[in-house]
Write a protein that holds these residues in place. Structure first.
Motif, PDB file in Angstrom:
ATOM      1  N   ILE A 101      -8.740   1.345   5.026  1.00 49.35           N
ATOM      2  CA  ILE A 101      -7.899   2.079   5.981  1.00 49.35           C
ATOM      3  C   ILE A 101      -8.671   3.132   6.766  1.00 49.35           C
ATOM      4  CG2 ILE A 101      -5.795   1.626   4.690  1.00 49.35           C
ATOM      5  CD1 ILE A 101      -5.912   4.469   3.601  1.00 49.35           C
ATOM      6  N   GLY A 102      -9.950   3.274   6.468  1.00 47.72           N
ATOM      7  CA  GLY A 102     -10.793   4.169   7.246  1.00 47.72           C
ATOM      8  C   GLY A 102     -10.623   5.644   6.975  1.00 47.72           C
ATOM      9  N   VAL A 103     -10.378   5.996   5.717  1.00 48.72           N
ATOM     10  CA  VAL A 103     -10.305   7.421   5.375  1.00 48.72           C
ATOM     11  C   VAL A 103     -11.520   7.798   4.532  1.00 48.72           C
ATOM     12  CG1 VAL A 103      -7.784   7.492   5.499  1.00 48.72           C
ATOM     13  CG2 VAL A 103      -8.874   7.144   3.297  1.00 48.72           C
ATOM     14  N   ASN A 104     -11.820   9.068   4.507  1.00 43.49           N
ATOM     15  CA  ASN A 104     -12.952   9.599   3.769  1.00 43.49           C
ATOM     16  C   ASN A 104     -12.741   9.385   2.271  1.00 43.49           C
ATOM     17  OD1 ASN A 104     -14.932  11.125   2.527  1.00 43.49           O
ATOM     18  ND2 ASN A 104     -14.434  13.030   3.591  1.00 43.49           N
ATOM     19  N   PRO A 105     -13.628   8.621   1.600  1.00 41.36           N
ATOM     20  CA  PRO A 105     -13.431   8.361   0.176  1.00 41.36           C
ATOM     21  C   PRO A 105     -13.576   9.609  -0.687  1.00 41.36           C
ATOM     22  CG  PRO A 105     -15.492   7.389   0.934  1.00 41.36           C
ATOM     23  CD  PRO A 105     -14.779   7.916   2.144  1.00 41.36           C
ATOM     24  N   ALA A 106     -14.142  10.671  -0.136  1.00 40.52           N
ATOM     25  CA  ALA A 106     -14.280  11.918  -0.891  1.00 40.52           C
ATOM     26  C   ALA A 106     -13.188  12.924  -0.512  1.00 40.52           C
ATOM     27  CB  ALA A 106     -15.659  12.532  -0.642  1.00 40.52           C
ATOM     28  N   GLY A 107     -12.238  12.503   0.319  1.00 41.65           N
ATOM     29  CA  GLY A 107     -11.225  13.424   0.818  1.00 41.65           C
ATOM     30  C   GLY A 107      -9.992  13.535  -0.059  1.00 41.65           C
ATOM     31  N   GLU A 108      -9.111  14.421   0.370  1.00 41.46           N
ATOM     32  CA  GLU A 108      -7.881  14.696  -0.369  1.00 41.46           C
ATOM     33  C   GLU A 108      -6.967  13.478  -0.443  1.00 41.46           C
ATOM     34  OE1 GLU A 108      -6.531  17.477  -2.135  1.00 41.46           O
ATOM     35  OE2 GLU A 108      -8.684  17.842  -2.111  1.00 41.46           O
ATOM     36  N   GLU A 109      -6.908  12.673   0.619  1.00 38.13           N
ATOM     37  CA  GLU A 109      -6.028  11.498   0.600  1.00 38.13           C
ATOM     38  C   GLU A 109      -6.344  10.583  -0.579  1.00 38.13           C
ATOM     39  OE1 GLU A 109      -4.637   9.978   4.841  1.00 38.13           O
ATOM     40  OE2 GLU A 109      -6.798  10.378   4.785  1.00 38.13           O
ATOM     41  N   VAL A 110      -7.628  10.391  -0.829  1.00 37.17           N
ATOM     42  CA  VAL A 110      -8.040   9.509  -1.919  1.00 37.17           C
ATOM     43  C   VAL A 110      -7.732  10.157  -3.267  1.00 37.17           C
ATOM     44  CG1 VAL A 110     -10.012   8.367  -2.997  1.00 37.17           C
ATOM     45  CG2 VAL A 110      -9.730   8.304  -0.518  1.00 37.17           C
ATOM     46  N   ALA A 111      -7.941  11.449  -3.389  1.00 42.07           N
ATOM     47  CA  ALA A 111      -7.620  12.137  -4.645  1.00 42.07           C
ATOM     48  C   ALA A 111      -6.119  12.051  -4.935  1.00 42.07           C
ATOM     49  CB  ALA A 111      -8.078  13.598  -4.577  1.00 42.07           C
ATOM     50  N   TYR A 112      -5.291  12.231  -3.910  1.00 37.45           N
ATOM     51  CA  TYR A 112      -3.849  12.082  -4.100  1.00 37.45           C
ATOM     52  C   TYR A 112      -3.482  10.645  -4.467  1.00 37.45           C
ATOM     53  CZ  TYR A 112      -2.677  16.781  -2.523  1.00 37.45           C
ATOM     54  OH  TYR A 112      -2.549  18.140  -2.423  1.00 37.45           O
ATOM     55  N   MET A 113      -4.172   9.684  -3.862  1.00 37.83           N
ATOM     56  CA  MET A 113      -3.927   8.275  -4.158  1.00 37.83           C
ATOM     57  C   MET A 113      -4.169   7.981  -5.641  1.00 37.83           C
ATOM     58  SD  MET A 113      -5.768   4.911  -2.465  1.00 37.83           S
ATOM     59  CE  MET A 113      -5.880   5.688  -0.880  1.00 37.83           C
ATOM     60  N   VAL A 114      -5.278   8.476  -6.181  1.00 34.49           N
ATOM     61  CA  VAL A 114      -5.587   8.267  -7.601  1.00 34.49           C
ATOM     62  C   VAL A 114      -4.521   8.938  -8.468  1.00 34.49           C
ATOM     63  CG1 VAL A 114      -7.237   8.732  -9.460  1.00 34.49           C
ATOM     64  CG2 VAL A 114      -8.054   7.943  -7.233  1.00 34.49           C
ATOM     65  N   GLY A 115      -4.118  10.132  -8.087  1.00 31.55           N
ATOM     66  CA  GLY A 115      -3.073  10.826  -8.833  1.00 31.55           C
ATOM     67  C   GLY A 115      -1.759  10.065  -8.827  1.00 31.55           C
ATOM     68  N   GLU A 116      -1.394   9.497  -7.671  1.00 31.51           N
ATOM     69  CA  GLU A 116      -0.168   8.703  -7.586  1.00 31.51           C
ATOM     70  C   GLU A 116      -0.247   7.474  -8.490  1.00 31.51           C
ATOM     71  OE1 GLU A 116       0.982   7.794  -3.538  1.00 31.51           O
ATOM     72  OE2 GLU A 116       0.420   9.817  -2.920  1.00 31.51           O
ATOM     73  N   MET A 117      -1.405   6.820  -8.498  1.00 31.97           N
ATOM     74  CA  MET A 117      -1.571   5.652  -9.366  1.00 31.97           C
ATOM     75  C   MET A 117      -1.388   6.069 -10.827  1.00 31.97           C
ATOM     76  SD  MET A 117      -4.728   3.447  -7.871  1.00 31.97           S
ATOM     77  CE  MET A 117      -5.626   4.546  -6.803  1.00 31.97           C
ATOM     78  N   ALA A 118      -2.044   7.139 -11.220  1.00 33.85           N
ATOM     79  CA  ALA A 118      -1.961   7.605 -12.607  1.00 33.85           C
ATOM     80  C   ALA A 118      -0.507   7.928 -12.966  1.00 33.85           C
ATOM     81  CB  ALA A 118      -2.856   8.825 -12.803  1.00 33.85           C
ATOM     82  N   ARG A 119       0.183   8.614 -12.083  1.00 38.63           N
ATOM     83  CA  ARG A 119       1.581   8.982 -12.338  1.00 38.63           C
ATOM     84  C   ARG A 119       2.476   7.747 -12.394  1.00 38.63           C
ATOM     85  NH1 ARG A 119       3.430  11.453  -7.538  1.00 38.63           N
ATOM     86  NH2 ARG A 119       3.768   9.288  -6.977  1.00 38.63           N
ATOM     87  N   ASP A 120       2.296   6.819 -11.450  1.00 39.60           N
ATOM     88  CA  ASP A 120       3.171   5.651 -11.371  1.00 39.60           C
ATOM     89  C   ASP A 120       2.995   4.691 -12.542  1.00 39.60           C
ATOM     90  OD1 ASP A 120       4.125   6.710  -9.008  1.00 39.60           O
ATOM     91  OD2 ASP A 120       3.107   5.270  -7.720  1.00 39.60           O
ATOM     92  N   PHE A 121       1.767   4.544 -13.032  1.00 39.88           N
ATOM     93  CA  PHE A 121       1.524   3.608 -14.128  1.00 39.88           C
ATOM     94  C   PHE A 121       1.678   4.244 -15.507  1.00 39.88           C
ATOM     95  CE2 PHE A 121      -0.989   1.394 -10.727  1.00 39.88           C
ATOM     96  CZ  PHE A 121      -0.149   0.288 -10.641  1.00 39.88           C
ATOM     97  N   TYR A 122       1.647   5.561 -15.588  1.00 37.14           N
ATOM     98  CA  TYR A 122       1.688   6.254 -16.876  1.00 37.14           C
ATOM     99  C   TYR A 122       2.832   5.809 -17.790  1.00 37.14           C
ATOM    100  CZ  TYR A 122       2.134   9.850 -20.401  1.00 37.14           C
ATOM    101  OH  TYR A 122       2.275  10.495 -21.593  1.00 37.14           O
TER     102      TYR A 122
END
Length: 143
Positions: A101-122
């Motif tokens: 999707i062309g976003v910075n892999p070190a940016g906040e969007e990606v960190a939030y994405m990982v957090g959402e995955m962790a929360r959704d699958f927990y």
């Protein structure tokens, strides 16, 4: 084996996740990889990995055209190894989606994405994060 699907609405992205996988589920996972757009080489490597039955391994594939990712965490030798394998694959997944999707892999969007995955699958995988629960010594509620 635990099969779950998550949707990331802000990216219009589907994640098909498989946890505590044995070789029994190879055909189903291979079909999902094919639908997501995996190449023959990626399919072959995934097949070999799935059929090996090795513990503490994972697979992550992201199809940019299908906007679908397939995440697989094999059975693991301990709760710590499950946590290790899962976070490892979440990192791959977030980086792959970011690239698509062309976003910075070190940016906040990606960190939030990982957090959402962790929360959704927990809720579905929390019992795999406790060695006592894995051995049936503690009762946990599974979704």
């Amino acid at each position: 084996m635990i099969r779950r699907e998550a949707y990331l609405p802000e990216f219009d992205w589907v994640i098909k996740a498989y946890f505590a996988v044995s070789s029994y589920w190879t055909d189903e996972i291979m079909a999902e990889l094919w639908k997501a757009g995996a190449s023959e080489e990626e399919m072959y490597k995934s097949y070999v990995s799935l059929m090996s039955g090795n513990l503490d391994e994972g697979i992550c594939f992201t199809g940019d055209y299908s906007r679908t990712s397939v995440l697989v965490v094999a059975k693991t030798s301990s709760a710590a190894e499950f946590y290790n394998s899962t976070t490892h694959e979440f990192c791959h997944l977030a980086a792959q989606i970011a690239q698509c999707i062309g976003v910075n892999p070190a940016g906040e969007e990606v960190a939030y994405m990982v957090g959402e995955m962790a929360r959704d699958f927990y809720p579905s995988i929390k019992h795999l994060l406790c060695d006592g629960c894995r051995r049936g010594k503690h009762k946990v509620h599974r979704h």
